[in-house]
Design a protein around this motif. Sequence first.
Motif, PDB file in Angstrom:
ATOM      1  N   LYS A   3      67.932  57.845  18.723  1.00 19.06           N
ATOM      2  CA  LYS A   3      67.409  57.994  20.067  1.00 19.06           C
ATOM      3  C   LYS A   3      67.991  56.870  20.908  1.00 19.06           C
ATOM      4  O   LYS A   3      68.011  55.714  20.485  1.00 19.06           O
ATOM      5  CB  LYS A   3      65.881  57.911  20.058  1.00 19.06           C
ATOM      6  N   ASN A   5      68.167  53.982  23.285  1.00 16.75           N
ATOM      7  CA  ASN A   5      67.312  52.958  23.874  1.00 16.75           C
ATOM      8  C   ASN A   5      68.119  52.345  25.013  1.00 16.75           C
ATOM      9  O   ASN A   5      69.089  51.626  24.790  1.00 16.75           O
ATOM     10  CB  ASN A   5      66.936  51.900  22.839  1.00 16.75           C
ATOM     11  N   TYR A   8      68.592  48.319  25.179  1.00 18.65           N
ATOM     12  CA  TYR A   8      69.583  47.785  24.244  1.00 18.65           C
ATOM     13  C   TYR A   8      70.989  48.268  24.589  1.00 18.65           C
ATOM     14  O   TYR A   8      71.961  47.527  24.413  1.00 18.65           O
ATOM     15  CB  TYR A   8      69.242  48.166  22.799  1.00 18.65           C
ATOM     16  N   ARG A  49      70.796  48.808  17.805  1.00 19.05           N
ATOM     17  CA  ARG A  49      69.459  49.130  18.314  1.00 19.05           C
ATOM     18  C   ARG A  49      69.508  50.111  19.492  1.00 19.05           C
ATOM     19  O   ARG A  49      68.501  50.720  19.839  1.00 19.05           O
ATOM     20  CB  ARG A  49      68.726  47.850  18.733  1.00 19.05           C
ATOM     21  N   SER A  50      70.689  50.272  20.107  1.00 12.42           N
ATOM     22  CA  SER A  50      70.840  51.248  21.193  1.00 12.42           C
ATOM     23  C   SER A  50      70.620  52.673  20.722  1.00 12.42           C
ATOM     24  O   SER A  50      70.138  53.513  21.473  1.00 12.42           O
ATOM     25  CB  SER A  50      72.253  51.172  21.793  1.00 12.42           C
ATOM     26  N   ASP A  53      66.533  53.278  15.677  1.00 10.87           N
ATOM     27  CA  ASP A  53      65.299  52.511  15.762  1.00 10.87           C
ATOM     28  C   ASP A  53      64.945  51.908  14.402  1.00 10.87           C
ATOM     29  O   ASP A  53      63.929  52.237  13.807  1.00 10.87           O
ATOM     30  CB  ASP A  53      64.162  53.393  16.289  1.00 10.87           C
ATOM     31  N   ASN A  55      64.001  48.624  11.938  1.00 13.00           N
ATOM     32  CA  ASN A  55      63.226  47.401  12.027  1.00 13.00           C
ATOM     33  C   ASN A  55      64.136  46.271  12.516  1.00 13.00           C
ATOM     34  O   ASN A  55      65.268  46.141  12.054  1.00 13.00           O
ATOM     35  CB  ASN A  55      62.665  47.095  10.633  1.00 13.00           C
ATOM     36  N   SER A  56      63.639  45.449  13.442  1.00 13.17           N
ATOM     37  CA  SER A  56      64.467  44.392  14.028  1.00 13.17           C
ATOM     38  C   SER A  56      64.928  43.384  12.974  1.00 13.17           C
ATOM     39  O   SER A  56      66.065  42.903  13.033  1.00 13.17           O
ATOM     40  CB  SER A  56      63.735  43.698  15.163  1.00 13.17           C
ATOM     41  N   THR A  59      67.707  45.008  10.928  1.00 10.19           N
ATOM     42  CA  THR A  59      68.929  45.102  11.726  1.00 10.19           C
ATOM     43  C   THR A  59      69.598  43.734  11.853  1.00 10.19           C
ATOM     44  O   THR A  59      70.812  43.612  11.674  1.00 10.19           O
ATOM     45  CB  THR A  59      68.627  45.676  13.116  1.00 10.19           C
TER      46      THR A  59
END
Length: 123
Positions: A3, A5, A8, A49-50, A53, A55-56, A59
């Motif tokens: 998806k 974002n 980002y 992250r763009s 989705d 986990n930060s 990533t």
Amino acid sequence: MLKLNKVYFVLALIFLATEVLIGVCLHDAFIRPYGGDFLVVILLYCGIRSFVDFNSNYTAISVLLFAYLVEFSQWLHLINRLGLHNSAIARLILGTSFAWNDILMYTLGVLFVWLIERLWRAI
């Protein structure tokens, strides 16, 4: 899971433009070698992250390990072993020489991303 974002994505474009400007316009002894390495991991993080989705933390660690892998390939002179030493694109992507300072800047860049993510979530 896939998806767009927009936040980002815009950040990734800004960091990409900044990296291109650094690469084309700056030939100094500080911003190009250190700032470019610091920003490239942030660019990769925002790029991932763009569209995904994840986990930060996952990533950020993945980006850092990838950067270390690219740097380690320089230590092994992989570009020469693959016969790509005359390819400008391969030299740009893989780099040509190992430096501990690069490892440090990648690490600081990812730590910066991690800190910003934590602060953003706390707001």
